[in-house]
Design a protein around this motif. Structure first.
Motif, PDB file in Angstrom:
ATOM      1  N   ARG A 115       0.849  -1.187   0.000  1.00 25.55           N
ATOM      2  CA  ARG A 115       0.000   0.000   0.000  1.00 25.55           C
ATOM      3  C   ARG A 115       0.891   1.245   0.000  1.00 25.55           C
ATOM      4  O   ARG A 115       1.931   1.276   0.648  1.00 25.55           O
ATOM      5  CB  ARG A 115      -0.908   0.025   1.232  1.00 25.55           C
ATOM      6  CG  ARG A 115      -1.923  -1.109   1.290  1.00 25.55           C
ATOM      7  CD  ARG A 115      -2.941  -1.000   0.176  1.00 25.55           C
ATOM      8  NE  ARG A 115      -3.934  -2.056   0.234  1.00 25.55           N
ATOM      9  CZ  ARG A 115      -3.829  -3.229  -0.367  1.00 25.55           C
ATOM     10  NH1 ARG A 115      -2.718  -3.494  -1.076  1.00 25.55           N
ATOM     11  NH2 ARG A 115      -4.773  -4.135  -0.289  1.00 25.55           N
ATOM     12  N   GLN A 116       0.432   2.268  -0.703  1.00 31.11           N
ATOM     13  CA  GLN A 116       1.225   3.490  -0.804  1.00 31.11           C
ATOM     14  C   GLN A 116       1.211   4.285   0.494  1.00 31.11           C
ATOM     15  O   GLN A 116       2.258   4.752   0.948  1.00 31.11           O
ATOM     16  CB  GLN A 116       0.708   4.375  -1.934  1.00 31.11           C
ATOM     17  CG  GLN A 116       1.514   5.659  -2.099  1.00 31.11           C
ATOM     18  CD  GLN A 116       0.920   6.600  -3.122  1.00 31.11           C
ATOM     19  OE1 GLN A 116      -0.197   6.385  -3.596  1.00 31.11           O
ATOM     20  NE2 GLN A 116       1.638   7.653  -3.452  1.00 31.11           N
ATOM     21  N   LYS A 117       0.044   4.451   1.075  1.00 27.16           N
ATOM     22  CA  LYS A 117      -0.138   5.254   2.288  1.00 27.16           C
ATOM     23  C   LYS A 117       0.385   6.675   2.057  1.00 27.16           C
ATOM     24  O   LYS A 117      -0.114   7.371   1.208  1.00 27.16           O
ATOM     25  CB  LYS A 117       0.525   4.564   3.478  1.00 27.16           C
ATOM     26  CG  LYS A 117      -0.110   3.213   3.817  1.00 27.16           C
ATOM     27  CD  LYS A 117       0.541   2.583   5.018  1.00 27.16           C
ATOM     28  CE  LYS A 117      -0.113   1.236   5.324  1.00 27.16           C
ATOM     29  NZ  LYS A 117       0.502   0.568   6.494  1.00 27.16           N
ATOM     30  N   GLU A 118       1.423   7.074   2.803  1.00 30.27           N
ATOM     31  CA  GLU A 118       1.892   8.457   2.715  1.00 30.27           C
ATOM     32  C   GLU A 118       3.220   8.612   1.971  1.00 30.27           C
ATOM     33  O   GLU A 118       3.767   9.717   1.926  1.00 30.27           O
ATOM     34  CB  GLU A 118       2.049   9.040   4.131  1.00 30.27           C
ATOM     35  CG  GLU A 118       0.757   9.075   4.926  1.00 30.27           C
ATOM     36  CD  GLU A 118      -0.323   9.912   4.256  1.00 30.27           C
ATOM     37  OE1 GLU A 118       0.036  10.919   3.613  1.00 30.27           O
ATOM     38  OE2 GLU A 118      -1.502   9.568   4.382  1.00 30.27           O
TER      39      GLU A 118
ATOM     40  N   TYR B 257       7.037   4.389  -3.929  1.00 33.84           N
ATOM     41  CA  TYR B 257       6.015   3.348  -4.022  1.00 33.84           C
ATOM     42  C   TYR B 257       6.238   2.445  -5.230  1.00 33.84           C
ATOM     43  O   TYR B 257       6.244   1.210  -5.120  1.00 33.84           O
ATOM     44  CB  TYR B 257       4.638   4.019  -4.091  1.00 33.84           C
ATOM     45  CG  TYR B 257       3.478   3.086  -4.303  1.00 33.84           C
ATOM     46  CD1 TYR B 257       3.217   2.050  -3.416  1.00 33.84           C
ATOM     47  CD2 TYR B 257       2.624   3.255  -5.393  1.00 33.84           C
ATOM     48  CE1 TYR B 257       2.134   1.198  -3.610  1.00 33.84           C
ATOM     49  CE2 TYR B 257       1.550   2.420  -5.587  1.00 33.84           C
ATOM     50  CZ  TYR B 257       1.308   1.392  -4.698  1.00 33.84           C
ATOM     51  OH  TYR B 257       0.242   0.543  -4.900  1.00 33.84           O
TER      52      TYR B 257
ATOM     53  N   ALA C 134      -2.982   5.583  -2.719  1.00 28.75           N
ATOM     54  CA  ALA C 134      -3.635   6.340  -1.662  1.00 28.75           C
ATOM     55  C   ALA C 134      -4.930   6.960  -2.183  1.00 28.75           C
ATOM     56  O   ALA C 134      -5.146   7.082  -3.397  1.00 28.75           O
ATOM     57  CB  ALA C 134      -2.697   7.425  -1.133  1.00 28.75           C
ATOM     58  N   GLN C 135      -5.787   7.381  -1.272  1.00 25.87           N
ATOM     59  CA  GLN C 135      -7.108   7.897  -1.660  1.00 25.87           C
ATOM     60  C   GLN C 135      -7.014   9.160  -2.503  1.00 25.87           C
ATOM     61  O   GLN C 135      -7.925   9.435  -3.299  1.00 25.87           O
ATOM     62  CB  GLN C 135      -7.943   8.160  -0.413  1.00 25.87           C
ATOM     63  CG  GLN C 135      -8.357   6.908   0.336  1.00 25.87           C
ATOM     64  CD  GLN C 135      -9.278   7.208   1.504  1.00 25.87           C
ATOM     65  OE1 GLN C 135      -9.536   8.381   1.819  1.00 25.87           O
ATOM     66  NE2 GLN C 135      -9.769   6.176   2.140  1.00 25.87           N
TER      67      GLN C 135
END
Length: 223
Positions: free
Chosen positions: A90-93, A99, A131-132
């Motif tokens: 997951r990329q997250k921040e 990433y 990420a969103q």
């Protein structure tokens, strides 16, 4: 003739039959000597915790088969581990470049153990872990008939990342100046109010004037 030392010598090849011959066989001393050399070479090429698998072997072939089984088990475990990492990434921040580099590194590690990940799967993994803040771009890419290459996807994500960052910085700047203007207005209002007496002060002043007038009148009426 004199041998030219500048010409590299052909390395000696050790020919050794797989099965151990009978002790009474004429080739047994030669085989035993060659087998000892091969086992020694194997022992110097493996880690310490694997030496027991070589010491217990009676022939070089047996030692080699034992090593193959160990490495096969390690490869299977490594394959499962890398597959799990790839599916759960997951990329997250983190930034886009970090990433995508992480995805590429896992795929390269899988390729080193003969597990090839095609580019379409790399794109799917990358899109699935975004990420969103990349939801609009992800939706647009998934709606395309032909998915982009992994390299092109990375370029698109970098452009979107720069756009989102610029938009965020602009919004923060506007909020900063808005708060600064509001603070200046409050200071000016306080300065204006401080130049005028409050309602209570005005009433107190009027009351004082009335008392003084009554005192003067009383003094004038006194003979």
């Amino acid at each position: 003739g004199v041998q030219d030392e500048s010409i590299p010598r052909r390395p000696r090849v050790l020919e050794l039959q797989e099965n151990k011959p009978e002790i009474t066989h004429t080739n047994y001393p030669t085989w035993e000597q060659g087998a000892s050399r091969v086992l020694y070479w194997l022992a110097t090429c493996v880690q310490n915790h694997m030496l027991s698998h070589i010491r217990d072997a009676k022939t070089p072939k047996e030692a080699w088969e034992n090593l193959k089984k160990i490495f096969a088990a390690d490869i299977s475990a490594r394959k499962l581990q890398l597959r799990q990492e790839l599916n759960n990434i997951r990329q997250k921040e983190i930034f886009v470049l970090d990433y995508t580099a992480k995805i590429k590194s896992i795929c390269d590690s899988l390729g080193s153990i003969n597990v090839n990940i095609d580019e379409d799967e790399m794109v799917q993994v990358c899109l699935g872990g975004l990420a969103q803040r990349f939801n609009p771009l992800r939706t647009a890419i998934l709606a395309r008939e032909t998915p982009p290459s992994f390299f092109n996807l990375q370029s698109m994500l970098l452009v979107e990342e720069n756009h989102v960052q610029t938009k965020t910085n602009t919004s923060e700047g506007q909020m900063f100046f808005s708060d600064s203007d509001s603070g200046e207005d409050e200071v000016e209002a306080e300065e204006v109010d401080s130049t005028y007496p409050t309602k209570g002060t005005q009433n107190f002043g009027k009351k004082t004037e009335v008392i003084e007038e009554l005192s003067q009148e009383g003094g004038a009426s006194t003979p």
